[in-house]
Design a protein around this motif. Sequence first.
Motif, PDB file in Angstrom:
ATOM      1  N   TYR A  13       0.823  -1.215   0.000  1.00  0.00           N
ATOM      2  CA  TYR A  13       0.000   0.000   0.000  1.00  0.00           C
ATOM      3  C   TYR A  13       0.854   1.262   0.000  1.00  0.00           C
ATOM      4  CZ  TYR A  13      -3.950  -3.005   1.023  1.00  0.00           C
ATOM      5  OH  TYR A  13      -4.908  -3.972   0.941  1.00  0.00           O
ATOM      6  N   GLY A  14       1.844   1.297   0.915  1.00  0.00           N
ATOM      7  CA  GLY A  14       2.648   2.509   1.056  1.00  0.00           C
ATOM      8  C   GLY A  14       3.554   2.723  -0.143  1.00  0.00           C
ATOM      9  N   GLY A  15       4.314   1.694  -0.517  1.00  0.00           N
ATOM     10  CA  GLY A  15       5.309   1.815  -1.585  1.00  0.00           C
ATOM     11  C   GLY A  15       4.698   2.081  -2.947  1.00  0.00           C
ATOM     12  N   THR A  80      14.434  -9.472  -4.114  1.00  0.00           N
ATOM     13  CA  THR A  80      14.207  -9.428  -2.670  1.00  0.00           C
ATOM     14  C   THR A  80      15.284  -8.601  -1.996  1.00  0.00           C
ATOM     15  OG1 THR A  80      13.136 -11.576  -2.733  1.00  0.00           O
ATOM     16  CG2 THR A  80      14.024 -10.904  -0.600  1.00  0.00           C
ATOM     17  N   VAL A  81      14.858  -7.675  -1.162  1.00  0.00           N
ATOM     18  CA  VAL A  81      15.821  -6.834  -0.432  1.00  0.00           C
ATOM     19  C   VAL A  81      16.421  -7.654   0.704  1.00  0.00           C
ATOM     20  CG1 VAL A  81      16.096  -4.738   0.954  1.00  0.00           C
ATOM     21  CG2 VAL A  81      14.455  -4.775  -0.933  1.00  0.00           C
ATOM     22  N   VAL A  82      17.754  -7.638   0.782  1.00  0.00           N
ATOM     23  CA  VAL A  82      18.441  -8.381   1.832  1.00  0.00           C
ATOM     24  C   VAL A  82      18.860  -7.430   2.948  1.00  0.00           C
ATOM     25  CG1 VAL A  82      20.449  -9.846   2.341  1.00  0.00           C
ATOM     26  CG2 VAL A  82      19.267 -10.053   0.134  1.00  0.00           C
ATOM     27  N   GLY A 300       4.563   2.888   6.424  1.00  0.00           N
ATOM     28  CA  GLY A 300       3.812   1.648   6.560  1.00  0.00           C
ATOM     29  C   GLY A 300       4.161   0.900   7.838  1.00  0.00           C
ATOM     30  N   ASP A 301       4.020  -0.423   7.784  1.00  0.00           N
ATOM     31  CA  ASP A 301       4.139  -1.249   8.988  1.00  0.00           C
ATOM     32  C   ASP A 301       5.534  -1.229   9.613  1.00  0.00           C
ATOM     33  OD1 ASP A 301       1.528  -1.865   8.579  1.00  0.00           O
ATOM     34  OD2 ASP A 301       1.808  -4.021   8.290  1.00  0.00           O
ATOM     35  N   SER A 302       6.543  -0.800   8.878  1.00  0.00           N
ATOM     36  CA  SER A 302       7.891  -0.735   9.451  1.00  0.00           C
ATOM     37  C   SER A 302       8.179   0.622  10.084  1.00  0.00           C
ATOM     38  CB  SER A 302       8.950  -1.036   8.375  1.00  0.00           C
ATOM     39  OG  SER A 302       8.920  -2.404   8.052  1.00  0.00           O
ATOM     40  N   MET A 378     -19.896  -0.587   3.613  1.00  0.00           N
ATOM     41  CA  MET A 378     -18.801   0.381   3.792  1.00  0.00           C
ATOM     42  C   MET A 378     -17.445  -0.301   3.626  1.00  0.00           C
ATOM     43  SD  MET A 378     -19.658   3.390   3.923  1.00  0.00           S
ATOM     44  CE  MET A 378     -18.018   4.039   4.138  1.00  0.00           C
ATOM     45  N   LYS A 379     -17.347  -1.542   4.121  1.00  0.00           N
ATOM     46  CA  LYS A 379     -16.084  -2.276   4.017  1.00  0.00           C
ATOM     47  C   LYS A 379     -15.692  -2.435   2.543  1.00  0.00           C
ATOM     48  CE  LYS A 379     -12.758  -4.886   5.681  1.00  0.00           C
ATOM     49  NZ  LYS A 379     -11.750  -4.340   6.599  1.00  0.00           N
ATOM     50  N   LYS A 380     -16.696  -2.763   1.721  1.00  0.00           N
ATOM     51  CA  LYS A 380     -16.404  -2.946   0.292  1.00  0.00           C
ATOM     52  C   LYS A 380     -16.059  -1.613  -0.375  1.00  0.00           C
ATOM     53  CE  LYS A 380     -18.903  -7.157   0.409  1.00  0.00           C
ATOM     54  NZ  LYS A 380     -20.204  -7.590   0.869  1.00  0.00           N
TER      55      LYS A 380
HETATM   56  P1  FAD Z   1       2.379  -4.136   2.638  1.00  0.00           P
HETATM   57  O1  FAD Z   1       1.131  -3.634   2.029  1.00  0.00           O
HETATM   58  O2  FAD Z   1       2.307  -5.386   3.432  1.00  0.00           O
HETATM   59  O3  FAD Z   1       3.459  -4.288   1.489  1.00  0.00           O
HETATM   60  C1  FAD Z   1       4.789  -4.670   1.681  1.00  0.00           C
HETATM   61  C2  FAD Z   1       5.362  -5.079   0.341  1.00  0.00           C
HETATM   62  O4  FAD Z   1       6.764  -5.315   0.482  1.00  0.00           O
HETATM   63  C3  FAD Z   1       4.767  -6.371  -0.217  1.00  0.00           C
HETATM   64  O5  FAD Z   1       4.491  -6.205  -1.581  1.00  0.00           O
HETATM   65  C4  FAD Z   1       5.888  -7.402  -0.014  1.00  0.00           C
HETATM   66  O6  FAD Z   1       5.882  -8.429  -0.983  1.00  0.00           O
HETATM   67  C5  FAD Z   1       7.121  -6.533  -0.165  1.00  0.00           C
HETATM   68  N1  FAD Z   1       8.296  -7.069   0.533  1.00  0.00           N
HETATM   69  C6  FAD Z   1       8.382  -7.495   1.810  1.00  0.00           C
HETATM   70  N2  FAD Z   1       9.629  -7.865   2.112  1.00  0.00           N
HETATM   71  C7  FAD Z   1      10.365  -7.682   0.988  1.00  0.00           C
HETATM   72  C8  FAD Z   1      11.735  -7.848   0.673  1.00  0.00           C
HETATM   73  N3  FAD Z   1      12.611  -8.289   1.572  1.00  0.00           N
HETATM   74  N4  FAD Z   1      12.146  -7.548  -0.579  1.00  0.00           N
HETATM   75  C9  FAD Z   1      11.277  -7.083  -1.509  1.00  0.00           C
HETATM   76  N5  FAD Z   1       9.975  -6.887  -1.262  1.00  0.00           N
HETATM   77  C10 FAD Z   1       9.518  -7.179  -0.022  1.00  0.00           C
HETATM   78  N6  FAD Z   1      -5.403  -2.181   7.583  1.00  0.00           N
HETATM   79  C11 FAD Z   1      -6.402  -1.292   7.399  1.00  0.00           C
HETATM   80  O7  FAD Z   1      -6.141  -0.084   7.309  1.00  0.00           O
HETATM   81  N7  FAD Z   1      -7.700  -1.705   7.278  1.00  0.00           N
HETATM   82  C12 FAD Z   1      -8.052  -3.017   7.297  1.00  0.00           C
HETATM   83  O8  FAD Z   1      -9.237  -3.348   7.177  1.00  0.00           O
HETATM   84  C13 FAD Z   1      -7.030  -3.983   7.476  1.00  0.00           C
HETATM   85  N8  FAD Z   1      -7.313  -5.303   7.452  1.00  0.00           N
HETATM   86  C14 FAD Z   1      -6.302  -6.218   7.495  1.00  0.00           C
HETATM   87  C15 FAD Z   1      -6.627  -7.575   7.356  1.00  0.00           C
HETATM   88  C16 FAD Z   1      -5.615  -8.527   7.367  1.00  0.00           C
HETATM   89  C17 FAD Z   1      -5.963  -9.981   7.182  1.00  0.00           C
HETATM   90  C18 FAD Z   1      -4.257  -8.128   7.525  1.00  0.00           C
HETATM   91  C19 FAD Z   1      -3.150  -9.170   7.529  1.00  0.00           C
HETATM   92  C20 FAD Z   1      -3.938  -6.787   7.681  1.00  0.00           C
HETATM   93  C21 FAD Z   1      -4.950  -5.823   7.660  1.00  0.00           C
HETATM   94  N9  FAD Z   1      -4.663  -4.448   7.766  1.00  0.00           N
HETATM   95  C22 FAD Z   1      -5.672  -3.521   7.623  1.00  0.00           C
HETATM   96  C23 FAD Z   1      -3.274  -3.975   7.964  1.00  0.00           C
HETATM   97  C24 FAD Z   1      -2.662  -3.591   6.616  1.00  0.00           C
HETATM   98  O9  FAD Z   1      -2.823  -4.634   5.685  1.00  0.00           O
HETATM   99  C25 FAD Z   1      -1.186  -3.242   6.745  1.00  0.00           C
HETATM  100  O10 FAD Z   1      -1.046  -2.286   7.761  1.00  0.00           O
HETATM  101  C26 FAD Z   1      -0.658  -2.701   5.410  1.00  0.00           C
HETATM  102  O11 FAD Z   1      -0.653  -3.730   4.442  1.00  0.00           O
HETATM  103  C27 FAD Z   1       0.739  -2.110   5.545  1.00  0.00           C
HETATM  104  O12 FAD Z   1       1.149  -1.579   4.327  1.00  0.00           O
HETATM  105  P2  FAD Z   1       2.688  -1.548   3.898  1.00  0.00           P
HETATM  106  O13 FAD Z   1       2.773  -0.723   2.671  1.00  0.00           O
HETATM  107  O14 FAD Z   1       3.515  -1.185   5.074  1.00  0.00           O
HETATM  108  O15 FAD Z   1       3.048  -3.065   3.597  1.00  0.00           O
END
Ligand code: FAD
Length: 405
Positions: A13-15, A80-82, A300-302, A378-380
Motif C-alpha cells: 500500500y505505502g510503496g 528481494t531486499v536483503v 507503513g508497517d515498518s 462500507m467495508k467494500k
Molecule cells: P504491505 O502492504 O504489506 O506491502 C509490503 C510489500 O513489500 C509487499 O508487496 C511485499 O511483498 C514486499 N516485501 C516485503 N519484504 C520484501 C523484501 N525483503 N524484498 C522485496 N519486497 C519485499 N489495515 C487497514 O487499514 N484496514 C483493514 O481493514 C485492514 N485489514 C487487514 C486484514 C488482514 C488480514 C491483515 C493481515 C492486515 C490488515 N490491515 C488492515 C493492515 C494492513 O494490511 C497493513 O497495515 C498494510 O498492508 C501495511 O502496508 P505496507 O505498505 O507497510 O506493507
Amino acid sequence: MRKPKIVILGAGYGGLLTTVRLQKLIGVNEADIVLVNKNDYHYETTWLHEASAGTLHHDKVRYDIRDVIDRSKVDFVQDTVVEINKDEKKVILEKGEVDYDYLVIALGGEPETFGIKGLKEYAFGITNVNSARQLREHIEYQFATYNMEEEKNDNRLSIVVGGAGFTGIEFLGELTNRIPELCHEYDVDFHKVKIYCVEAAPTVLPGFDPELVNYAVSTLERKGVEFLIGTAIKEAVPGGILVAKGDAEPYEIKSETVVWAAGVRGNSVIEKSGFEAMRGRVKVQPDLRVPGFDNVFIIGDSSLVINEEINRPYPPTAQIAMQQGEVVAKNIAALVRNKSELETFTFDNKGTVCSLGEDDAIGVVFGKKITGGKASFMKKVVDNRALYMIGGAGMVLKKGKFNLF
Ligand code: FAD
C-alpha cells in the motif's frame, strides 16, 4: 548533470502509492525512479483473510505491478531486499544491488510471535499470497482427508485462531462462512467442527467500541466460534497448542490447524540494516524521514508514528501506509527540487471497519457506529477505494468488489 535516483522498496500500500504519486509529480528529466519488490504483483494485504479462508480466490487479491506504473518513468526490479547499506547508500538485493540518492522503505511487517515456542514451526500465518494459498489448501485437505481415514481424527476438524485483533476476527468471519461449504462438500458433520479463538488480552478487538465488540462476539459465537479470552498461548506443538488462563496450569487444545494472527512487527530488513527500532519499527520524524538520515524515509508497517492524544503508537494499518505514501511523494519531489520545507504527516482517521464475513461487519465511520449490511457495504467501499487510489477506475473495474448489497 546526473539525475538523482529515488529507490522505493516494497510495492504494498505505502510503496506503490508513493510510486504512482511520484510518477505524476516528477518529470523524466528530474529524477530516476526505481521500484523494487519481491513479486511482480501487488497484493491487497487487507483481503488476505478471505484468500486464506478460501472465500475469495487469491488471484482476486493481487494485480500486476506493471499495470499501474508508468514504465517510461519507473524502472521496476523484481528482487528481494536483503539489507540496506546506509553509509554507501546502497540496497543489497538477492540478485544484485541498487544505489540511491533518496530511499523509501515500505517493506511492510512480519508476524510478531513474542518468542512463543513452536509458533514459527507449527502455526500458519496470514501474511502474503503464498501463506494464504497454503492455509486455504491445508484446511481443505483436513476436510478431504477426514472421511478417508478408518480411525477418524477429530483434530483435523479443530481450528485454533491465536489473536482476537483485527486480522483474527476478520479471518474467523470468513472461516465461519467457509466451514458449512466444506462440510457440505466433504460430507462432514458440521457439529464435529470446533473453532477456537484464543486471546491473551481481556477483550476481543482491543480499542474497539464495546457495543460493537459484543456484536462481533455474539455473531461469531452464533456461527460456532468458542472464545477463550484472557487465555495465552504458551506453546505450539505438533497437533495442537498449550494454553493457560492467568497463572493456571497450561492445558492442550488439539488441532491440526493453528493460525497465528496476533501481532505485527517491522520487516526484519530494518534491524538487519542497523536502524534503531522497536519491534522492527522505526520511530520516524514528522516528515517521515529516519532520524539522522535525511535521504531515507520509512512508511507503513515498518514505521512507528505516535498518536499524541494517547501517547501510544498508532496500530499499523493500510490507511496510515497510504496517507504516508502521499506525504513522502510530495516530500521527495520537494527535495529533488532543492526545497527544504517538507510536509508533516498527520494521520487523518477516516474510520475503521472490521468485516465479519461476506455480508456482515462492524465499524466506526466518520464517528458513527455501524453494523450488519451497512457496515459490510462500507467495508467494500473502503476496499474499492484502495484499488482506486493506486490503480484508478480501471483497477476498480478489474478487481473491485461489486456485490455491495
Ligand atoms: P504491505 O502492504 O504489506 O506491502 C509490503 C510489500 O513489500 C509487499 O508487496 C511485499 O511483498 C514486499 N516485501 C516485503 N519484504 C520484501 C523484501 N525483503 N524484498 C522485496 N519486497 C519485499 N489495515 C487497514 O487499514 N484496514 C483493514 O481493514 C485492514 N485489514 C487487514 C486484514 C488482514 C488480514 C491483515 C493481515 C492486515 C490488515 N490491515 C488492515 C493492515 C494492513 O494490511 C497493513 O497495515 C498494510 O498492508 C501495511 O502496508 P505496507 O505498505 O507497510 O506493507
